[in-house]
Design a protein around this motif. Structure first.
Motif, PDB file in Angstrom:
ATOM      1  N   SER A 200     -14.777  81.368  30.749  1.00 24.20           N
ATOM      2  CA  SER A 200     -14.472  80.298  29.810  1.00 24.20           C
ATOM      3  C   SER A 200     -14.100  80.926  28.474  1.00 24.20           C
ATOM      4  CB  SER A 200     -15.683  79.381  29.625  1.00 24.20           C
ATOM      5  OG  SER A 200     -16.011  78.749  30.842  1.00 24.20           O
ATOM      6  N   ARG A 201     -13.016  80.502  27.952  1.00 22.07           N
ATOM      7  CA  ARG A 201     -12.562  81.050  26.686  1.00 22.07           C
ATOM      8  C   ARG A 201     -13.139  80.230  25.535  1.00 22.07           C
ATOM      9  NH1 ARG A 201      -6.150  82.354  27.930  1.00 22.07           N
ATOM     10  NH2 ARG A 201      -6.514  83.856  29.622  1.00 22.07           N
ATOM     11  N   ALA A 202     -14.158  80.788  24.900  1.00 22.25           N
ATOM     12  CA  ALA A 202     -14.804  80.082  23.790  1.00 22.25           C
ATOM     13  C   ALA A 202     -13.856  79.997  22.600  1.00 22.25           C
ATOM     14  CB  ALA A 202     -16.087  80.799  23.390  1.00 22.25           C
ATOM     15  N   ALA A 203     -13.877  78.860  21.943  1.00 24.10           N
ATOM     16  CA  ALA A 203     -13.074  78.652  20.738  1.00 24.10           C
ATOM     17  C   ALA A 203     -14.005  78.328  19.585  1.00 24.10           C
ATOM     18  CB  ALA A 203     -12.075  77.520  20.959  1.00 24.10           C
ATOM     19  N   THR A 204     -13.805  78.978  18.448  1.00 18.96           N
ATOM     20  CA  THR A 204     -14.618  78.728  17.263  1.00 18.96           C
ATOM     21  C   THR A 204     -13.823  77.886  16.274  1.00 18.96           C
ATOM     22  OG1 THR A 204     -15.796  80.826  17.535  1.00 18.96           O
ATOM     23  CG2 THR A 204     -15.889  79.787  15.368  1.00 18.96           C
ATOM     24  N   ILE A 205     -14.379  76.729  15.947  1.00 19.75           N
ATOM     25  CA  ILE A 205     -13.740  75.814  15.001  1.00 19.75           C
ATOM     26  C   ILE A 205     -14.472  75.888  13.673  1.00 19.75           C
ATOM     27  CG2 ILE A 205     -13.265  73.388  14.468  1.00 19.75           C
ATOM     28  CD1 ILE A 205     -13.556  74.515  18.060  1.00 19.75           C
ATOM     29  N   GLN A 206     -13.723  76.123  12.611  1.00 20.22           N
ATOM     30  CA  GLN A 206     -14.291  76.190  11.271  1.00 20.22           C
ATOM     31  C   GLN A 206     -14.182  74.812  10.627  1.00 20.22           C
ATOM     32  OE1 GLN A 206     -15.414  79.374   9.824  1.00 20.22           O
ATOM     33  NE2 GLN A 206     -16.471  77.881   8.563  1.00 20.22           N
ATOM     34  N   ALA A 207     -15.341  74.164  10.401  1.00 16.87           N
ATOM     35  CA  ALA A 207     -15.316  72.850   9.754  1.00 16.87           C
ATOM     36  C   ALA A 207     -14.879  73.004   8.295  1.00 16.87           C
ATOM     37  CB  ALA A 207     -16.695  72.200   9.839  1.00 16.87           C
ATOM     38  N   THR A 208     -14.218  71.994   7.777  1.00 19.05           N
ATOM     39  CA  THR A 208     -13.729  72.027   6.404  1.00 19.05           C
ATOM     40  C   THR A 208     -14.855  71.707   5.427  1.00 19.05           C
ATOM     41  OG1 THR A 208     -11.534  71.306   7.130  1.00 19.05           O
ATOM     42  CG2 THR A 208     -12.059  71.058   4.784  1.00 19.05           C
ATOM     43  N   LEU A 209     -15.075  72.606   4.458  1.00 15.67           N
ATOM     44  CA  LEU A 209     -16.059  72.366   3.415  1.00 15.67           C
ATOM     45  C   LEU A 209     -15.559  71.239   2.518  1.00 15.67           C
ATOM     46  CD1 LEU A 209     -18.714  73.377   2.082  1.00 15.67           C
ATOM     47  CD2 LEU A 209     -17.315  74.947   0.735  1.00 15.67           C
ATOM     48  N   ASN A 210     -16.330  70.157   2.449  1.00 16.87           N
ATOM     49  CA  ASN A 210     -15.837  68.967   1.771  1.00 16.87           C
ATOM     50  C   ASN A 210     -16.563  68.658   0.469  1.00 16.87           C
ATOM     51  OD1 ASN A 210     -13.992  66.779   1.745  1.00 16.87           O
ATOM     52  ND2 ASN A 210     -15.633  65.393   2.348  1.00 16.87           N
ATOM     53  N   SER A 211     -17.790  69.167   0.307  1.00 17.37           N
ATOM     54  CA  SER A 211     -18.506  68.889  -0.932  1.00 17.37           C
ATOM     55  C   SER A 211     -19.448  70.034  -1.261  1.00 17.37           C
ATOM     56  CB  SER A 211     -19.305  67.584  -0.822  1.00 17.37           C
ATOM     57  OG  SER A 211     -20.301  67.703   0.158  1.00 17.37           O
ATOM     58  N   GLN A 212     -19.625  70.271  -2.525  1.00 14.89           N
ATOM     59  CA  GLN A 212     -20.530  71.301  -3.028  1.00 14.89           C
ATOM     60  C   GLN A 212     -21.330  70.633  -4.137  1.00 14.89           C
ATOM     61  OE1 GLN A 212     -18.146  74.645  -4.224  1.00 14.89           O
ATOM     62  NE2 GLN A 212     -16.796  74.449  -2.482  1.00 14.89           N
ATOM     63  N   ASP A 213     -22.355  69.924  -3.753  1.00 14.15           N
ATOM     64  CA  ASP A 213     -23.036  69.031  -4.679  1.00 14.15           C
ATOM     65  C   ASP A 213     -24.516  69.364  -4.819  1.00 14.15           C
ATOM     66  OD1 ASP A 213     -20.586  67.679  -4.675  1.00 14.15           O
ATOM     67  OD2 ASP A 213     -21.222  66.406  -3.025  1.00 14.15           O
ATOM     68  N   SER A 214     -25.129  68.782  -5.829  1.00 14.89           N
ATOM     69  CA  SER A 214     -26.563  68.914  -6.042  1.00 14.89           C
ATOM     70  C   SER A 214     -27.158  67.554  -6.342  1.00 14.89           C
ATOM     71  CB  SER A 214     -26.879  69.860  -7.204  1.00 14.89           C
ATOM     72  OG  SER A 214     -26.507  71.187  -6.905  1.00 14.89           O
ATOM     73  N   ILE A 215     -28.379  67.362  -5.877  1.00 18.60           N
ATOM     74  CA  ILE A 215     -29.161  66.227  -6.337  1.00 18.60           C
ATOM     75  C   ILE A 215     -30.247  66.805  -7.216  1.00 18.60           C
ATOM     76  CG2 ILE A 215     -30.788  64.420  -5.676  1.00 18.60           C
ATOM     77  CD1 ILE A 215     -29.150  63.955  -3.206  1.00 18.60           C
ATOM     78  N   VAL A 216     -30.327  66.331  -8.443  1.00 14.14           N
ATOM     79  CA  VAL A 216     -31.282  66.853  -9.408  1.00 14.14           C
ATOM     80  C   VAL A 216     -32.253  65.750  -9.776  1.00 14.14           C
ATOM     81  CG1 VAL A 216     -31.581  67.850 -11.697  1.00 14.14           C
ATOM     82  CG2 VAL A 216     -29.611  68.500 -10.308  1.00 14.14           C
ATOM     83  N   GLY A 217     -33.536  66.078  -9.757  1.00 15.30           N
ATOM     84  CA  GLY A 217     -34.544  65.091 -10.116  1.00 15.30           C
ATOM     85  C   GLY A 217     -35.532  65.662 -11.105  1.00 15.30           C
ATOM     86  N   GLU A 218     -36.011  64.832 -12.014  1.00 16.69           N
ATOM     87  CA  GLU A 218     -37.070  65.263 -12.918  1.00 16.69           C
ATOM     88  C   GLU A 218     -38.368  65.384 -12.115  1.00 16.69           C
ATOM     89  OE1 GLU A 218     -37.048  62.183 -15.783  1.00 16.69           O
ATOM     90  OE2 GLU A 218     -35.412  63.054 -16.958  1.00 16.69           O
ATOM     91  N   ARG A 219     -39.158  66.388 -12.454  1.00 16.57           N
ATOM     92  CA  ARG A 219     -40.429  66.552 -11.761  1.00 16.57           C
ATOM     93  C   ARG A 219     -41.506  66.773 -12.806  1.00 16.57           C
ATOM     94  NH1 ARG A 219     -44.480  67.525  -9.053  1.00 16.57           N
ATOM     95  NH2 ARG A 219     -44.861  68.247  -6.978  1.00 16.57           N
ATOM     96  N   GLU A 220     -42.003  65.701 -13.332  1.00 17.70           N
ATOM     97  CA  GLU A 220     -43.063  65.777 -14.334  1.00 17.70           C
ATOM     98  C   GLU A 220     -44.239  64.927 -13.856  1.00 17.70           C
ATOM     99  OE1 GLU A 220     -43.132  67.667 -16.985  1.00 17.70           O
ATOM    100  OE2 GLU A 220     -41.112  68.411 -16.705  1.00 17.70           O
ATOM    101  N   GLY A 221     -45.421  65.504 -13.867  1.00 19.94           N
ATOM    102  CA  GLY A 221     -46.596  64.752 -13.445  1.00 19.94           C
ATOM    103  C   GLY A 221     -46.582  64.390 -11.985  1.00 19.94           C
ATOM    104  N   GLY A 222     -45.870  65.185 -11.160  1.00 16.22           N
ATOM    105  CA  GLY A 222     -45.877  64.947  -9.724  1.00 16.22           C
ATOM    106  C   GLY A 222     -44.983  63.815  -9.272  1.00 16.22           C
ATOM    107  N   THR A 223     -44.127  63.305 -10.140  1.00 15.91           N
ATOM    108  CA  THR A 223     -43.217  62.235  -9.754  1.00 15.91           C
ATOM    109  C   THR A 223     -41.784  62.736  -9.845  1.00 15.91           C
ATOM    110  OG1 THR A 223     -43.064  61.401 -12.036  1.00 15.91           O
ATOM    111  CG2 THR A 223     -44.786  60.474 -10.626  1.00 15.91           C
ATOM    112  N   ALA A 224     -40.869  61.991  -9.290  1.00 12.66           N
ATOM    113  CA  ALA A 224     -39.465  62.397  -9.311  1.00 12.66           C
ATOM    114  C   ALA A 224     -38.579  61.212  -9.611  1.00 12.66           C
ATOM    115  CB  ALA A 224     -39.075  63.005  -7.982  1.00 12.66           C
ATOM    116  N   ALA A 225     -37.526  61.442 -10.321  1.00  6.47           N
ATOM    117  CA  ALA A 225     -36.530  60.407 -10.594  1.00  6.47           C
ATOM    118  C   ALA A 225     -35.165  61.071 -10.580  1.00  6.47           C
ATOM    119  CB  ALA A 225     -36.784  59.746 -11.944  1.00  6.47           C
ATOM    120  N   ALA A 226     -34.277  60.545  -9.768  1.00  7.62           N
ATOM    121  CA  ALA A 226     -32.951  61.145  -9.685  1.00  7.62           C
ATOM    122  C   ALA A 226     -32.236  61.022 -11.010  1.00  7.62           C
ATOM    123  CB  ALA A 226     -32.135  60.473  -8.586  1.00  7.62           C
ATOM    124  N   VAL A 227     -31.666  62.116 -11.471  1.00  8.79           N
ATOM    125  CA  VAL A 227     -30.938  62.085 -12.738  1.00  8.79           C
ATOM    126  C   VAL A 227     -29.475  62.459 -12.543  1.00  8.79           C
ATOM    127  CG1 VAL A 227     -32.986  62.591 -14.107  1.00  8.79           C
ATOM    128  CG2 VAL A 227     -31.598  64.485 -13.242  1.00  8.79           C
TER     129      VAL A 227
END
Length: 227
Positions: free
Chosen positions: A18-45
C-alpha cells in the motif's frame, strides 16, 4: 503450473503493498485565549490572532497576571483514502520559569468555535468537557526542538468515511495544572507558524487488483487438479 506458481507471490505482493500518502493540513489560525487569573478565578480577556510566537503558561505580575492557552487551528482536508495515522507537531522556541517549573499538555478541542466558548477552554479553570486529552507533559521548561504527538483517534473521530464532519480542527496547549498568583512567570513559547498536522492515508486494494488476484488463484487451483 510453474508460470502460475511464480505469478502467485507477485499478485499477493501487489495486494499487500500500500502506498501511504501524507497530507499536510493547512494551518488556518495561530491564536491565543488569554484569561486573568487572580484569586483562583478566570475571566477571558481576549481571543486574538497571535504573532509568529505564542505562549502557554502564566505571566504578568500582581493585579495583571495572565493565564494563556495557545490555540492552533487547521483546515480539515477531504481525503480520497482512509486515515491510518495522524500527528501534530510544533517547534518550541524557548521556555522560562520562576518559582518552580511547569509543563504543558496537549488537547484536541471538540468545539468548532473557540472564540465563542471563553473561559471553558482553560485547563483547571472552568473546564467543561469541550476538550479531548491527547498528551501529558507535551513540553516542559528546557525542552527544545519539535514535539510530536500521535492524534490518530481524535482526527479519525472528526471524519465520516473520508469526509470531515467540520471544516476546521483546533488543538490547545495549556499548563498542566492551575498556577497560583503567588508564583512567578512560568511559560513555554512556541513558534506557532511551525505547527503541522499530518494525516497519513493508505489506499484500499482496488477491485481490479482483487479480481486479477482471485483469477490467478483460481487458475493455480485448476492447474493443481490436472497434475
Amino acid at each position: 503450473m510453474q508460470f502460475w506458481t511464480a505469478l502467485l507471490p507477485v499478485l499477493l505482493g501487489s495486494m499487500a503493498v500500500s502506498r501511504a500518502a501524507t497530507i499536510q493540513a493547512t494551518l488556518n489560525s495561530q491564536d491565543s485565549i488569554v484569561g486573568e487569573r487572580e484569586g483562583g478565578t478566570a475571566a477571558a480577556v481576549g481571543y486574538y490572532a497571535d504573532s509568529a510566537n505564542g505562549q502557554a503558561g502564566v505571566g504578568g505580575g500582581a493585579g495583571n497576571r495572565e493565564n494563556r492557552n495557545l490555540i492552533i487551528g487547521f483546515i480539515l482536508p477531504v481525503l480520497s483514502e482512509p486515515i491510518v495515522s495522524a500527528t501534530f507537531s510544533i517547534l518550541i522556541a524557548n521556555s522560562s520559569s520562576s518559582g518552580g517549573s511547569v509543563a504543558v499538555d496537549l488537547y484536541g478541542l471538540s468545539t468548532i468555535n473557540p472564540d465563542g466558548t471563553g473561559t471553558t477552554l482553560f485547563a483547571e479553570i472552568g473546564a467543561d468537557g469541550s476538550q479531548i486529552f491527547l498528551m501529558d507533559a507535551f513540553a516542559s521548561p528546557g525542552d527544545t526542538g519539535t514535539k510530536t504527538a500521535t492524534v490518530t483517534d481524535f482526527i479519525q473521530s472528526l471524519y465520516t468515511g473520508n469526509t470531515p464532519n467540520q471544516t476546521e480542527v483546533f488543538f490547545r496547549i495549556n499548563p498542566d495544572r492551575g498556577l497560583s498568583t503567588s508564583q512567578g512567570p512560568r511559560r513555554v513559547t512556541f513558534t506557532t507558524s511551525s505547527a503541522q498536522l499530518e494525516i497519513v492515508t493508505v489506499p484500499e486494494p482496488s477491485l481490479g487488483l482483487l479480481s486479477v488476484a482471485g483469477f490467478g488463484l483460481l487458475l493455480v487451483k485448476r492447474s493443481r487438479r490436472k497434475i
